[in-house]
Motif scaffolding. Structure first.
Motif, PDB file in Angstrom:
ATOM      1  N   GLY A   1       9.534  -8.727  -4.726  1.00  0.00           N
ATOM      2  CA  GLY A   1      10.013  -8.149  -5.968  1.00  0.00           C
ATOM      3  C   GLY A   1      10.495  -6.722  -5.838  1.00  0.00           C
ATOM      4  N   GLY A   2      10.597  -6.233  -4.595  1.00  0.00           N
ATOM      5  CA  GLY A   2      11.028  -4.856  -4.404  1.00  0.00           C
ATOM      6  C   GLY A   2      10.001  -3.830  -4.842  1.00  0.00           C
ATOM      7  N   GLU A   3       8.708  -4.239  -4.888  1.00  0.00           N
ATOM      8  CA  GLU A   3       7.640  -3.354  -5.332  1.00  0.00           C
ATOM      9  C   GLU A   3       6.613  -3.165  -4.225  1.00  0.00           C
ATOM     10  N   ILE A   4       5.805  -2.113  -4.333  1.00  0.00           N
ATOM     11  CA  ILE A   4       4.708  -1.872  -3.396  1.00  0.00           C
ATOM     12  C   ILE A   4       3.547  -2.774  -3.797  1.00  0.00           C
ATOM     13  N   GLN A   5       3.284  -3.777  -2.984  1.00  0.00           N
ATOM     14  CA  GLN A   5       2.331  -4.817  -3.335  1.00  0.00           C
ATOM     15  C   GLN A   5       0.940  -4.506  -2.808  1.00  0.00           C
ATOM     16  N   LEU A   6      -0.055  -4.600  -3.683  1.00  0.00           N
ATOM     17  CA  LEU A   6      -1.449  -4.429  -3.272  1.00  0.00           C
ATOM     18  C   LEU A   6      -1.850  -5.490  -2.262  1.00  0.00           C
ATOM     19  N   THR A   7      -1.357  -6.711  -2.443  1.00  0.00           N
ATOM     20  CA  THR A   7      -1.697  -7.808  -1.537  1.00  0.00           C
ATOM     21  C   THR A   7      -1.308  -7.482  -0.098  1.00  0.00           C
ATOM     22  N   ASP A   8      -0.149  -6.881   0.102  1.00  0.00           N
ATOM     23  CA  ASP A   8       0.301  -6.540   1.449  1.00  0.00           C
ATOM     24  C   ASP A   8      -0.641  -5.526   2.102  1.00  0.00           C
ATOM     25  N   ALA A   9      -1.104  -4.552   1.329  1.00  0.00           N
ATOM     26  CA  ALA A   9      -2.027  -3.551   1.861  1.00  0.00           C
ATOM     27  C   ALA A   9      -3.380  -4.179   2.190  1.00  0.00           C
ATOM     28  N   MET A  10      -3.870  -5.047   1.314  1.00  0.00           N
ATOM     29  CA  MET A  10      -5.152  -5.710   1.584  1.00  0.00           C
ATOM     30  C   MET A  10      -5.073  -6.560   2.843  1.00  0.00           C
TER      31      MET A  10
ATOM     32  N   LEU B   1       2.062  -2.756  -8.358  1.00  0.00           N
ATOM     33  CA  LEU B   1       0.609  -2.648  -8.507  1.00  0.00           C
ATOM     34  C   LEU B   1      -0.003  -1.787  -7.409  1.00  0.00           C
ATOM     35  N   GLY B   2       0.470  -1.947  -6.188  1.00  0.00           N
ATOM     36  CA  GLY B   2      -0.075  -1.144  -5.102  1.00  0.00           C
ATOM     37  C   GLY B   2       0.120   0.340  -5.334  1.00  0.00           C
ATOM     38  N   HIS B   3       1.273   0.700  -5.844  1.00  0.00           N
ATOM     39  CA  HIS B   3       1.555   2.110  -6.130  1.00  0.00           C
ATOM     40  C   HIS B   3       0.673   2.607  -7.269  1.00  0.00           C
ATOM     41  N   ALA B   4       0.475   1.776  -8.296  1.00  0.00           N
ATOM     42  CA  ALA B   4      -0.372   2.171  -9.426  1.00  0.00           C
ATOM     43  C   ALA B   4      -1.789   2.459  -8.957  1.00  0.00           C
ATOM     44  N   VAL B   5      -2.328   1.600  -8.101  1.00  0.00           N
ATOM     45  CA  VAL B   5      -3.675   1.811  -7.572  1.00  0.00           C
ATOM     46  C   VAL B   5      -3.716   3.088  -6.743  1.00  0.00           C
TER      47      VAL B   5
ATOM     48  N   LEU C   1      -3.688 -13.096   3.476  1.00  0.00           N
ATOM     49  CA  LEU C   1      -3.199 -13.060   2.098  1.00  0.00           C
ATOM     50  C   LEU C   1      -1.680 -13.113   2.121  1.00  0.00           C
ATOM     51  N   VAL C   2      -1.129 -13.873   1.184  1.00  0.00           N
ATOM     52  CA  VAL C   2       0.321 -13.975   1.067  1.00  0.00           C
ATOM     53  C   VAL C   2       0.702 -13.740  -0.385  1.00  0.00           C
ATOM     54  N   GLU C   3       1.634 -12.824  -0.625  1.00  0.00           N
ATOM     55  CA  GLU C   3       2.065 -12.524  -1.983  1.00  0.00           C
ATOM     56  C   GLU C   3       3.220 -13.448  -2.385  1.00  0.00           C
ATOM     57  N   LYS C   4       2.970 -14.273  -3.404  1.00  0.00           N
ATOM     58  CA  LYS C   4       3.981 -15.154  -3.990  1.00  0.00           C
ATOM     59  C   LYS C   4       4.745 -15.949  -2.926  1.00  0.00           C
ATOM     60  N   PRO C   5       4.040 -16.796  -2.169  1.00  0.00           N
ATOM     61  CA  PRO C   5       4.707 -17.582  -1.119  1.00  0.00           C
ATOM     62  C   PRO C   5       5.698 -18.580  -1.711  1.00  0.00           C
ATOM     63  N   LYS C   6       6.713 -18.931  -0.937  1.00  0.00           N
ATOM     64  CA  LYS C   6       7.686 -19.909  -1.389  1.00  0.00           C
ATOM     65  C   LYS C   6       7.014 -21.266  -1.550  1.00  0.00           C
TER      66      LYS C   6
ATOM     67  N   ILE D   1      -5.634 -14.959  -6.534  1.00  0.00           N
ATOM     68  CA  ILE D   1      -6.491 -13.824  -6.882  1.00  0.00           C
ATOM     69  C   ILE D   1      -6.201 -13.432  -8.334  1.00  0.00           C
ATOM     70  N   PRO D   2      -7.129 -13.714  -9.250  1.00  0.00           N
ATOM     71  CA  PRO D   2      -6.863 -13.483 -10.678  1.00  0.00           C
ATOM     72  C   PRO D   2      -7.271 -12.096 -11.188  1.00  0.00           C
ATOM     73  N   GLY D   3      -6.768 -11.059 -10.573  1.00  0.00           N
ATOM     74  CA  GLY D   3      -6.889  -9.728 -11.165  1.00  0.00           C
ATOM     75  C   GLY D   3      -8.236  -9.051 -11.138  1.00  0.00           C
ATOM     76  N   ARG D   4      -9.111  -9.401 -10.184  1.00  0.00           N
ATOM     77  CA  ARG D   4     -10.390  -8.717 -10.010  1.00  0.00           C
ATOM     78  C   ARG D   4     -10.595  -8.461  -8.517  1.00  0.00           C
ATOM     79  N   TYR D   5     -10.869  -7.193  -8.175  1.00  0.00           N
ATOM     80  CA  TYR D   5     -10.982  -6.800  -6.780  1.00  0.00           C
ATOM     81  C   TYR D   5     -12.116  -5.784  -6.618  1.00  0.00           C
ATOM     82  N   ILE D   6     -12.778  -5.820  -5.466  1.00  0.00           N
ATOM     83  CA  ILE D   6     -13.653  -4.736  -5.004  1.00  0.00           C
ATOM     84  C   ILE D   6     -13.137  -4.361  -3.614  1.00  0.00           C
TER      85      ILE D   6
END
Length: 291
Positions: free
Chosen positions: A226-235, A111-115, A189-194, A204-209
């Motif tokens: 997940g081996g992906e560029i995460q928007l959450t990490d950047a935020m 998602l981060g890369h897509a944005v 912010l934590v992406e998919k915590p254990k 965060i249900p898919g709405r951001y400003i």
């Protein structure tokens, strides 16, 4: 404090939709209908209600149906007009000239890369992000309520929604600070915590400003969960350098990226539909009576 107006929205729609195969083999998941409108139409309608002027779609291969949906269909409209049928039903699909922009995400890198792929169109402006498979229903709409909050406090505003603690490992989770009505300070912010390690049950249900500085962070963002560029990490890197809040939405959210959530959305919106609600309700009563 000067607050720039929110004029642009990014719709990351390049995903493969593998959870809905084979239905999404040739049809984008964003074009799956909920009653009589595709998911992407609900998201765009929500953006327009919020006063957003330009829709930026980050697409991938086999997504041309989305472009066609928001274009003028001359053959269809000519045929309908010739038969005396109203074109009002198509009005929402005809965006103003120049109101749509399309950019391709060549690789599914997250998602981060897509944005980040929309960076040149976003430019130096704040922008909204809509994940179309998250269907948000309420009055006012989720983004309109978020924009009203943003116009008061500025900075970055994400939607917040409470979920059962057993589901926190599925989402980006907020580490909350002070509360002020529907607004919650975001401390982290934590992406998919254990399981058992989440700082709260607010996802965060898919709405951001977001402010445009996030694009510069995404440019060098390493892969995360997940081996992906995460928007959450950047935020998360923006917290502490800019105001960051979550707005708790009082409406309903349907996860239409999930089969059960998609069916539930269709059922509930069908029951509320003025043309078919009574018939669907009567059918449901007969069906459950047999059980």
């Amino acid at each position: 404090m000067s607050i720039k107006p929110l004029r642009k929205a990014v719709f990351p729609v390049a995903g493969l939709g593998t959870r809905f195969l084979p239905a999404t083999k040739a049809t984008p998941k964003e074009m799956l209908p909920v009653v009589d409108r595709p998911l992407i139409q609900y998201a765009v309608d929500e953006a327009i209600e919020a006063g957003i002027e330009q829709m930026i779609f980050v697409t991938g291969r086999n997504k041309t149906a989305i472009e066609d949906h928001f274009d003028i269909a001359f053959e269809l409209e000519t045929t309908m007009a010739g038969r005396g049928k109203s074109l009002e039903v198509l009005e929402a699909t005809r965006l103003k000239p120049g109101a749509c922009a399309y950019v391709r995400q060549q690789e599914p890198l997250g998602l981060g890369h897509a944005v980040w792929c929309a960076r040149d169109i976003v430019g130096d402006e704040p922008f909204a992000i809509f994940l179309a498979d998250e269907l948000m229903i309420g009055k006012p709409g989720c983004m309109k309520a978020m924009v009203e909050a943003y116009n008061r406090i500025g900075g970055n505003v994400v939607c917040g929604l409470e979920v059962p603690a057993s589901e926190t490992d599925k989402y980006g989770i907020i580490d909350p600070g002070e509360r002020d009505g529907a607004l919650v300070e975001v401390k982290g912010l934590v992406e998919k915590p254990k399981q058992g390690s989440a700082p709260s049950n607010i996802m965060i249900p898919g709405r951001y400003i977001l402010q445009p500085e996030v694009m510069r962070i995404l440019e060098t963002q390493e892969k995360g969960a997940g081996g992906e560029i995460q928007l959450t990490d950047a935020m998360a890197q923006m917290i502490g350098t800019q105001p960051f809040h979550a707005f708790t939405f009082g409406g309903k959210r349907y996860d239409c990226g999930d089969k059960a959530g998609y069916v539930q959305a269709n059922l509930e919106l069908a029951l509320a539909h003025p043309e078919i609600g009574a018939k669907v309700r009567a059918f449901g009563e007969r069906l459950f009576a047999k059980g």
